[in-house]
Design a protein around this motif. Structure first.
Motif, PDB file in Angstrom:
ATOM      1  N   TYR A 208      50.666  44.497  21.311  1.00  0.00           N
ATOM      2  CA  TYR A 208      49.354  43.958  21.871  1.00  0.00           C
ATOM      3  C   TYR A 208      48.849  45.136  22.501  1.00  0.00           C
ATOM      4  CZ  TYR A 208      46.270  41.629  25.389  1.00  0.00           C
ATOM      5  OH  TYR A 208      45.360  41.516  26.173  1.00  0.00           O
ATOM      6  N   VAL A 209      47.344  45.471  22.365  1.00  0.00           N
ATOM      7  CA  VAL A 209      46.760  46.554  23.014  1.00  0.00           C
ATOM      8  C   VAL A 209      45.271  46.326  23.419  1.00  0.00           C
ATOM      9  CG1 VAL A 209      46.026  47.545  20.816  1.00  0.00           C
ATOM     10  CG2 VAL A 209      46.377  49.010  22.747  1.00  0.00           C
ATOM     11  N   VAL A 210      44.934  46.632  24.546  1.00  0.00           N
ATOM     12  CA  VAL A 210      43.558  46.786  24.943  1.00  0.00           C
ATOM     13  C   VAL A 210      42.951  48.059  24.976  1.00  0.00           C
ATOM     14  CG1 VAL A 210      41.852  45.899  26.716  1.00  0.00           C
ATOM     15  CG2 VAL A 210      44.060  44.607  26.664  1.00  0.00           C
ATOM     16  N   PRO A 211      42.202  48.538  23.933  1.00  0.00           N
ATOM     17  CA  PRO A 211      41.993  50.201  23.863  1.00  0.00           C
ATOM     18  C   PRO A 211      40.969  50.643  24.975  1.00  0.00           C
ATOM     19  CG  PRO A 211      41.918  49.163  21.838  1.00  0.00           C
ATOM     20  CD  PRO A 211      42.043  47.872  22.911  1.00  0.00           C
ATOM     21  N   ASP A 212      40.142  49.584  25.542  1.00  0.00           N
ATOM     22  CA  ASP A 212      39.067  49.993  26.299  1.00  0.00           C
ATOM     23  C   ASP A 212      39.019  49.227  27.702  1.00  0.00           C
ATOM     24  OD1 ASP A 212      37.076  51.372  24.490  1.00  0.00           O
ATOM     25  OD2 ASP A 212      37.654  49.513  23.464  1.00  0.00           O
ATOM     26  N   PHE A 213      39.254  50.156  28.558  1.00  0.00           N
ATOM     27  CA  PHE A 213      39.117  49.510  30.199  1.00  0.00           C
ATOM     28  C   PHE A 213      40.277  48.547  30.430  1.00  0.00           C
ATOM     29  CE2 PHE A 213      34.676  50.465  28.758  1.00  0.00           C
ATOM     30  CZ  PHE A 213      35.060  52.022  28.900  1.00  0.00           C
ATOM     31  N   ALA A 214      41.505  48.891  29.916  1.00  0.00           N
ATOM     32  CA  ALA A 214      42.478  47.687  29.876  1.00  0.00           C
ATOM     33  C   ALA A 214      42.577  46.962  31.289  1.00  0.00           C
ATOM     34  CB  ALA A 214      43.785  48.216  29.582  1.00  0.00           C
ATOM     35  N   ASN A 215      42.677  45.519  31.182  1.00  0.00           N
ATOM     36  CA  ASN A 215      43.263  44.746  32.430  1.00  0.00           C
ATOM     37  C   ASN A 215      44.664  44.619  32.549  1.00  0.00           C
ATOM     38  OD1 ASN A 215      43.356  42.804  34.217  1.00  0.00           O
ATOM     39  ND2 ASN A 215      42.678  41.144  32.928  1.00  0.00           N
ATOM     40  N   PRO A 216      45.366  45.185  33.538  1.00  0.00           N
ATOM     41  CA  PRO A 216      44.760  45.520  34.793  1.00  0.00           C
ATOM     42  C   PRO A 216      44.470  46.856  35.087  1.00  0.00           C
ATOM     43  CG  PRO A 216      47.133  45.456  35.108  1.00  0.00           C
ATOM     44  CD  PRO A 216      46.742  45.258  33.708  1.00  0.00           C
ATOM     45  N   VAL A 403      40.740  39.903  53.105  1.00  0.00           N
ATOM     46  CA  VAL A 403      40.370  40.710  52.006  1.00  0.00           C
ATOM     47  C   VAL A 403      41.426  40.252  50.946  1.00  0.00           C
ATOM     48  CG1 VAL A 403      41.709  42.946  52.470  1.00  0.00           C
ATOM     49  CG2 VAL A 403      39.752  43.025  50.628  1.00  0.00           C
ATOM     50  N   LEU A 404      41.014  40.144  49.840  1.00  0.00           N
ATOM     51  CA  LEU A 404      41.960  39.525  48.539  1.00  0.00           C
ATOM     52  C   LEU A 404      42.215  40.701  47.546  1.00  0.00           C
ATOM     53  CD1 LEU A 404      40.882  35.828  48.318  1.00  0.00           C
ATOM     54  CD2 LEU A 404      42.887  36.579  49.368  1.00  0.00           C
ATOM     55  N   TRP A 405      43.112  40.955  46.897  1.00  0.00           N
ATOM     56  CA  TRP A 405      43.470  41.744  45.838  1.00  0.00           C
ATOM     57  C   TRP A 405      44.530  41.056  44.887  1.00  0.00           C
ATOM     58  CZ3 TRP A 405      48.258  42.736  47.183  1.00  0.00           C
ATOM     59  CH2 TRP A 405      48.739  42.770  48.869  1.00  0.00           C
ATOM     60  N   THR A 406      44.960  41.824  43.958  1.00  0.00           N
ATOM     61  CA  THR A 406      45.999  41.235  43.046  1.00  0.00           C
ATOM     62  C   THR A 406      47.151  42.199  42.896  1.00  0.00           C
ATOM     63  OG1 THR A 406      44.366  40.216  41.532  1.00  0.00           O
ATOM     64  CG2 THR A 406      46.718  40.066  40.658  1.00  0.00           C
ATOM     65  N   GLN A 420      51.588  48.675  43.969  1.00  0.00           N
ATOM     66  CA  GLN A 420      50.226  48.835  43.488  1.00  0.00           C
ATOM     67  C   GLN A 420      49.549  47.512  43.565  1.00  0.00           C
ATOM     68  OE1 GLN A 420      51.142  50.448  39.453  1.00  0.00           O
ATOM     69  NE2 GLN A 420      50.184  52.380  40.052  1.00  0.00           N
ATOM     70  N   ILE A 421      48.114  47.616  43.679  1.00  0.00           N
ATOM     71  CA  ILE A 421      47.295  46.503  43.778  1.00  0.00           C
ATOM     72  C   ILE A 421      46.324  46.773  42.714  1.00  0.00           C
ATOM     73  CG2 ILE A 421      47.943  45.932  46.080  1.00  0.00           C
ATOM     74  CD1 ILE A 421      45.152  46.890  47.018  1.00  0.00           C
ATOM     75  N   ARG A 422      45.636  45.579  41.978  1.00  0.00           N
ATOM     76  CA  ARG A 422      44.470  45.776  41.405  1.00  0.00           C
ATOM     77  C   ARG A 422      43.297  45.311  41.870  1.00  0.00           C
ATOM     78  NH1 ARG A 422      42.812  41.399  36.470  1.00  0.00           N
ATOM     79  NH2 ARG A 422      42.367  40.498  38.324  1.00  0.00           N
ATOM     80  N   LEU A 423      42.189  46.018  42.148  1.00  0.00           N
ATOM     81  CA  LEU A 423      40.844  45.743  42.588  1.00  0.00           C
ATOM     82  C   LEU A 423      40.079  45.361  41.484  1.00  0.00           C
ATOM     83  CD1 LEU A 423      40.492  48.390  45.501  1.00  0.00           C
ATOM     84  CD2 LEU A 423      41.529  46.127  45.685  1.00  0.00           C
ATOM     85  N   SER A 424      39.492  44.103  41.621  1.00  0.00           N
ATOM     86  CA  SER A 424      38.498  43.521  40.571  1.00  0.00           C
ATOM     87  C   SER A 424      37.180  43.871  41.147  1.00  0.00           C
ATOM     88  CB  SER A 424      38.988  42.404  40.008  1.00  0.00           C
ATOM     89  OG  SER A 424      37.779  41.797  39.066  1.00  0.00           O
ATOM     90  N   PHE A 425      36.162  44.322  40.560  1.00  0.00           N
ATOM     91  CA  PHE A 425      34.898  44.458  41.566  1.00  0.00           C
ATOM     92  C   PHE A 425      33.800  43.967  40.864  1.00  0.00           C
ATOM     93  CE2 PHE A 425      35.802  48.336  38.999  1.00  0.00           C
ATOM     94  CZ  PHE A 425      34.928  48.410  37.940  1.00  0.00           C
ATOM     95  N   SER A 426      34.014  43.189  39.654  1.00  0.00           N
ATOM     96  CA  SER A 426      32.793  42.740  38.869  1.00  0.00           C
ATOM     97  C   SER A 426      31.766  41.647  39.567  1.00  0.00           C
ATOM     98  CB  SER A 426      33.400  42.069  37.572  1.00  0.00           C
ATOM     99  OG  SER A 426      34.406  41.178  38.011  1.00  0.00           O
ATOM    100  N   ALA A 427      32.378  40.886  40.539  1.00  0.00           N
ATOM    101  CA  ALA A 427      31.680  39.704  41.039  1.00  0.00           C
ATOM    102  C   ALA A 427      31.014  39.923  42.294  1.00  0.00           C
ATOM    103  CB  ALA A 427      32.663  38.419  40.892  1.00  0.00           C
ATOM    104  N   LEU A 428      31.314  41.130  42.771  1.00  0.00           N
ATOM    105  CA  LEU A 428      30.695  41.432  44.129  1.00  0.00           C
ATOM    106  C   LEU A 428      29.599  42.419  44.055  1.00  0.00           C
ATOM    107  CD1 LEU A 428      34.346  42.601  45.438  1.00  0.00           C
ATOM    108  CD2 LEU A 428      32.979  40.455  46.157  1.00  0.00           C
ATOM    109  N   SER A 429      28.910  42.344  45.326  1.00  0.00           N
ATOM    110  CA  SER A 429      27.772  43.211  45.554  1.00  0.00           C
ATOM    111  C   SER A 429      28.372  44.687  45.875  1.00  0.00           C
ATOM    112  CB  SER A 429      26.734  42.832  46.517  1.00  0.00           C
ATOM    113  OG  SER A 429      27.552  42.430  47.644  1.00  0.00           O
ATOM    114  N   ALA A 430      27.558  45.450  45.910  1.00  0.00           N
ATOM    115  CA  ALA A 430      27.936  46.806  46.301  1.00  0.00           C
ATOM    116  C   ALA A 430      28.304  46.758  47.980  1.00  0.00           C
ATOM    117  CB  ALA A 430      26.913  47.808  46.141  1.00  0.00           C
TER     118      ALA A 430
END
Length: 448
Positions: A208-216, A403-406, A420-430
């Motif tokens: 299994y591989v995510v070649p583009d901008f993998a999650n996480p 503040v929440l993170w994964t 380590q933590i993952r910051l997901s920024f997709s649903a937020l405003s700047a």
């Protein structure tokens, strides 16, 4: 972490008597019920629900600012016109398409192939496309089909998408971790892990591989390594399970070819989803499984047999909405997501700027031991902290600092990523991103 294998062969626990009826003991159920991979998202959602005002970098949800309820009707109307004008359906046929049970393999497969041809330069037989209830179902079906007995294993770059890890637990398919670096999956380690598995009498079936901008991790595989990965799969006689939810959200420099578009030997099973590009609520995904079967037909046909006993067919209404979405944009998902892609570019820049301002060479917390990666696109940034980042710290972060993170260890199946933590920024405003990074800095200052 308790492994699936530790439960195999054990006798189920007896049913416990309880007032008013039976009480089931989780130990007597399938091991996946209590596996951390399957409980992680429930825990994170619970914490988020208790702190609705916190800035959430936790969920990998798409941006909501461009959603319009009225668009749903437009998509349905567009698909109805397609059925009548292009496919020649009668009014009775149209009603049946919308309201009745549908074809197990789905009925927007021809539109998906148009999208793949336009956006991915991928020529695909429509009959090799199975439309699924989200990409998660596609993963479960493929893994279920590939697991013949206890000798079968799948490989995956770690850290890995927790949904895929959970899917492996559901079908009792052991995962062999493969190292991941700044350029994605480590090909030398992949070859070594395949060799080790075979030396142990196991059958590596796929990777299994995510070649583009993998999650996480947010990392991408360079084009030269994509060719080498395909050559390795051919040489070692394994399949590649390519998951591609994020490639449209590049940094503006264009997209690399997918593995599937380079695949000349039917080595790649391709997972696609409209969750991030159209909208997640439709729960429409698909798998391209064009591998020929020895007795005729395609691998997609075998997966359809499994789906017929799992979800029967993907929601006809949801397919019609997604079909209309494709038609309204000429079947080009890239053209349909121009605005969203720009939001994600701006948000990525805001995250990286906020981290540099707080933790960089001129920041107030310089020298604190905080570092981060710099993805070229996607939805995620990984931050390394000088202390353990677990669920207990996440709860404290939400309660005291808002503040929440994964925690990244969830993406290693509990065996790695502890700092380590993952910051997901997709649903937020700047603006919210800046507030959130400031709160993260306050947490770090409190800890160090």
């Amino acid at each position: 972490m308790t492994s699936v294998s530790e439960h195999v062969g054990s006798a189920p626990a007896p049913l416990a008597a309880a007032p008013g009826g039976v009480r089931l003991d989780p130990v007597g159920l399938h091991a996946s019920v209590t596996d951390p991979c399957l409980t992680a998202m429930t825990l994170l959602n619970d914490i988020a629900g208790r702190h609705p005002d916190a800035v959430s970098f936790a969920a990998g949800r798409p941006y909501e600012g461009f959603y319009e309820v009225a668009a749903l009707g437009d998509y349905l109307n567009a698909f109805e016109r397609h059925l009548v004008d292009e496919l020649g359906q009668s009014p009775e046929d149209v009603r049946r398409t919308f309201f009745q049970y549908g074809r197990t393999k789905g009925f927007i497969h021809h539109l998906i192939t148009r999208h793949l041809a336009d956006d991915e330069r991928m020529t695909v037989d429509p009959e090799s496309v199975l439309v699924t209830t989200g990409c998660q179902e596609a993963m479960v079906l493929v893994l279920r089909a590939l697991r013949r007995d206890e000798r079968d294993v799948v490989l995956a770059a770690y850290p890995s998408y927790v949904g895929f890890l959970g899917a492996t637990r559901l079908v009792d398919m052991p995962v062999r971790p493969v190292a991941e670096g700044p350029g994605g999956i480590d090909l030398a380690d992949l070859e070594e892990q395949i060799r080790r598995a075979r030396a142990e009498g196991l059958r590596p079936r796929a990777c299994y591989v995510v070649p583009d901008f993998a999650n996480p991790s947010g990392v991408s595989v360079p084009e030269a390594d994509r060719h080498r990965l395909l050559e390795l799969a051919e040489r070692e006689d394994i399949l590649l399970l390519e998951d591609n939810p994020y490639s449209m959200f590049h940094g503006g420099e264009g997209r690399l070819p997918t593995l599937k578009s380079l695949d000349t030997g039917h080595r790649v099973v391709y997972f696609g989803s409209f969750a991030k590009t159209a909208f997640a609520g439709a729960r429409v995904g698909y798998v391209v499984a064009d591998q020929p079967m020895a007795d005729g037909g395609l691998f997609a046909d075998e997966l359809a047999k499994l789906k017929s006993m799992l979800t029967l067919n993907t929601s006809t209404v949801a397919q019609a909405v997604v079909g209309g979405f494709l038609l309204k944009h000429g079947c080009s998902v890239e053209r349909a997501t121009v605005r969203e892609a720009q939001v994600y570019r701006d948000n990525l820049r805001a995250v990286l700027t906020g981290l540099e301002q707080r933790f960089g060479a001129d920041g107030p917390l310089r020298g604190s031991g905080v570092s981060w990666n710099v993805p070229a696109g996607g939805m995620f940034v990984v931050v390394t902290l000088p202390f353990r980042a677990d669920d207990a710290l996440l709860a404290r972060s939400a309660e005291r600092f808002g503040v929440l993170w994964t925690p990244m260890y969830h993406f290693y199946a509990g065996d790695g990523g502890s700092h380590q933590i993952r910051l997901s920024f997709s649903a937020l405003s700047a603006e919210r991103i800046d507030v959130g990074i400031g709160r993260l800095a306050a947490l770090v200052a409190d800890r160090v």
